[in-house]
Scaffold this motif. Structure first.
Motif, mmCIF file in Angstrom:
data_model
loop_
_atom_site.group_PDB
_atom_site.id
_atom_site.type_symbol
_atom_site.label_atom_id
_atom_site.label_comp_id
_atom_site.label_asym_id
_atom_site.label_seq_id
_atom_site.Cartn_x
_atom_site.Cartn_y
_atom_site.Cartn_z
ATOM 1 N N PHE A 1 -30.805 14.276 -23.076
ATOM 2 C CA PHE A 1 -31.893 13.322 -22.884
ATOM 3 C C PHE A 1 -33.274 13.832 -23.304
ATOM 4 N N GLN A 2 -33.430 15.131 -23.519
ATOM 5 C CA GLN A 2 -34.693 15.749 -23.929
ATOM 6 C C GLN A 2 -35.905 15.245 -23.132
ATOM 7 N N PRO A 3 -35.878 15.387 -21.796
ATOM 8 C CA PRO A 3 -37.028 14.941 -21.002
ATOM 9 C C PRO A 3 -38.238 15.848 -21.221
ATOM 10 N N ASP A 4 -39.371 15.370 -20.744
ATOM 11 C CA ASP A 4 -40.613 16.131 -20.849
ATOM 12 C C ASP A 4 -40.902 16.942 -19.596
ATOM 13 N N GLY A 5 -40.151 16.707 -18.536
ATOM 14 C CA GLY A 5 -40.341 17.415 -17.268
ATOM 15 C C GLY A 5 -39.246 17.023 -16.298
ATOM 16 N N TYR A 6 -39.358 17.511 -15.063
ATOM 17 C CA TYR A 6 -38.357 17.234 -14.022
ATOM 18 C C TYR A 6 -39.038 17.091 -12.670
ATOM 19 N N THR A 7 -38.456 16.283 -11.824
ATOM 20 C CA THR A 7 -38.790 16.250 -10.409
ATOM 21 C C THR A 7 -37.512 16.617 -9.668
ATOM 22 N N ILE A 8 -37.624 17.588 -8.762
ATOM 23 C CA ILE A 8 -36.496 18.025 -7.947
ATOM 24 C C ILE A 8 -36.852 17.681 -6.507
ATOM 25 N N GLY A 9 -35.927 17.001 -5.793
ATOM 26 C CA GLY A 9 -36.287 16.591 -4.446
ATOM 27 C C GLY A 9 -35.120 16.424 -3.507
ATOM 28 N N VAL A 10 -35.435 16.615 -2.233
ATOM 29 C CA VAL A 10 -34.495 16.408 -1.139
ATOM 30 C C VAL A 10 -35.198 15.543 -0.098
ATOM 31 N N ASN A 11 -34.549 14.489 0.338
ATOM 32 C CA ASN A 11 -35.067 13.687 1.444
ATOM 33 C C ASN A 11 -34.476 14.287 2.719
ATOM 34 N N GLU A 12 -35.218 15.188 3.336
ATOM 35 C CA GLU A 12 -34.741 15.958 4.482
ATOM 36 C C GLU A 12 -35.117 15.250 5.775
ATOM 37 N N GLY A 13 -34.175 14.474 6.300
ATOM 38 C CA GLY A 13 -34.406 13.721 7.528
ATOM 39 C C GLY A 13 -34.792 12.287 7.243
ATOM 40 N N ARG A 14 -34.620 11.434 8.233
ATOM 41 C CA ARG A 14 -34.915 10.006 8.058
ATOM 42 C C ARG A 14 -36.400 9.756 7.803
ATOM 43 N N ALA A 15 -37.271 10.551 8.425
ATOM 44 C CA ALA A 15 -38.707 10.371 8.212
ATOM 45 C C ALA A 15 -39.081 10.618 6.752
ATOM 46 N N ALA A 16 -38.250 11.396 6.049
ATOM 47 C CA ALA A 16 -38.489 11.677 4.636
ATOM 48 C C ALA A 16 -37.738 10.717 3.721
ATOM 49 N N GLY A 17 -36.985 9.776 4.297
ATOM 50 C CA GLY A 17 -36.313 8.773 3.503
ATOM 51 C C GLY A 17 -34.818 8.955 3.318
ATOM 52 N N ARG A 18 -34.222 9.926 4.000
ATOM 53 C CA ARG A 18 -32.772 10.110 3.860
ATOM 54 C C ARG A 18 -32.043 8.905 4.436
ATOM 55 N N THR A 19 -31.066 8.388 3.703
ATOM 56 C CA THR A 19 -30.278 7.251 4.168
ATOM 57 C C THR A 19 -28.806 7.592 4.335
ATOM 58 N N ILE A 20 -28.346 8.684 3.737
ATOM 59 C CA ILE A 20 -26.963 9.143 3.905
ATOM 60 C C ILE A 20 -27.034 10.577 4.414
ATOM 61 N N ASP A 21 -26.399 10.841 5.542
ATOM 62 C CA ASP A 21 -26.462 12.167 6.155
ATOM 63 C C ASP A 21 -25.477 13.147 5.514
ATOM 64 N N HIS A 22 -25.574 13.272 4.221
ATOM 65 C CA HIS A 22 -24.845 14.286 3.454
ATOM 66 C C HIS A 22 -25.850 14.746 2.412
ATOM 67 N N LEU A 23 -26.215 16.013 2.482
ATOM 68 C CA LEU A 23 -27.239 16.550 1.594
ATOM 69 C C LEU A 23 -26.946 16.214 0.137
ATOM 70 N N HIS A 24 -27.969 15.797 -0.563
ATOM 71 C CA HIS A 24 -27.904 15.624 -2.014
ATOM 72 C C HIS A 24 -29.290 15.920 -2.565
ATOM 73 N N ILE A 25 -29.322 16.782 -3.555
ATOM 74 C CA ILE A 25 -30.571 17.228 -4.171
ATOM 75 C C ILE A 25 -30.724 16.465 -5.487
ATOM 76 N N HIS A 26 -31.806 15.734 -5.603
ATOM 77 C CA HIS A 26 -32.062 14.949 -6.808
ATOM 78 C C HIS A 26 -32.693 15.821 -7.884
ATOM 79 N N LEU A 27 -32.162 15.733 -9.086
ATOM 80 C CA LEU A 27 -32.773 16.329 -10.270
ATOM 81 C C LEU A 27 -33.060 15.157 -11.201
ATOM 82 N N ILE A 28 -34.337 14.804 -11.270
ATOM 83 C CA ILE A 28 -34.746 13.599 -11.989
ATOM 84 C C ILE A 28 -35.532 13.996 -13.234
ATOM 85 N N PRO A 29 -35.002 13.677 -14.409
ATOM 86 C CA PRO A 29 -35.759 13.937 -15.630
ATOM 87 C C PRO A 29 -37.000 13.046 -15.667
#
Length: 144
Positions: free
Chosen positions: A89-117
């Motif tokens: 995809f040849q992105p120009d950058g990345y955002t890496i994120g974890v929604n740790e807890g419901r206050a942070a936006g987690r909706t499924i209680d199974h850790l998943h780390i987003h790697l977003i180009p």
């Protein structure tokens, strides 16, 4: 028995099963790589082309509850995923994120780390990046 609050967020809607525990179900998981303890999948609702998630095979909710070996494999597979995204995809950058807890936006209680180009122009002003999940984060005010 788990508290009712935790149960309502662990299941994929309509199935009663944790989305991320259904590792080999191609209906819900498009796998890229599988390690000993961690796997990488394409995000079902990508924020950008090439958006992936790095997920422990073990059902664990919190990043802070990963074992040392899981942490090590997260590092290896997130680097491998970045190389995969870079080649395709040849992105120009990345955002890496974890929604740790419901206050942070987690909706499924199974850790998943987003790697977003990220791509030039995908948002009008990317300054501040993930800080924009909270109000009062205008980068122009930082200079004052």
């Amino acid at each position: 028995m788990k508290p009712a609050m935790a149960q309502e967020h662990e299941a994929e809607p309509g199935t009663g099963k944790c989305l991320f525990c259904q590792i080999h179900d191609r209906e819900v998981n498009d796998l890229l790589f599988t390690g000993e303890e961690i796997y990488v999948r394409m995000d079902n609702f990508p924020a950008a082309e090439g958006h992936v998630e790095v997920v422990p095979i073990r059902h664990v909710a919190s990043y802070f509850d990963l074992t040392s070996s899981e942490h090590a494999e997260v590092y290896v597979l997130i680097k491998r995923a970045q190389q995969y995204i870079e080649e395709r995809f040849q992105p120009d950058g990345y955002t890496i994120g974890v929604n740790e807890g419901r206050a942070a936006g987690r909706t499924i209680d199974h850790l998943h780390i987003h790697l977003i180009p990220r791509y030039e122009g995908d948002v009008p002003d990317p300054r501040g990046g993930i800080r924009h999940v909270l109000p009062g984060t205008d980068p122009d005010e930082w200079l004052a």
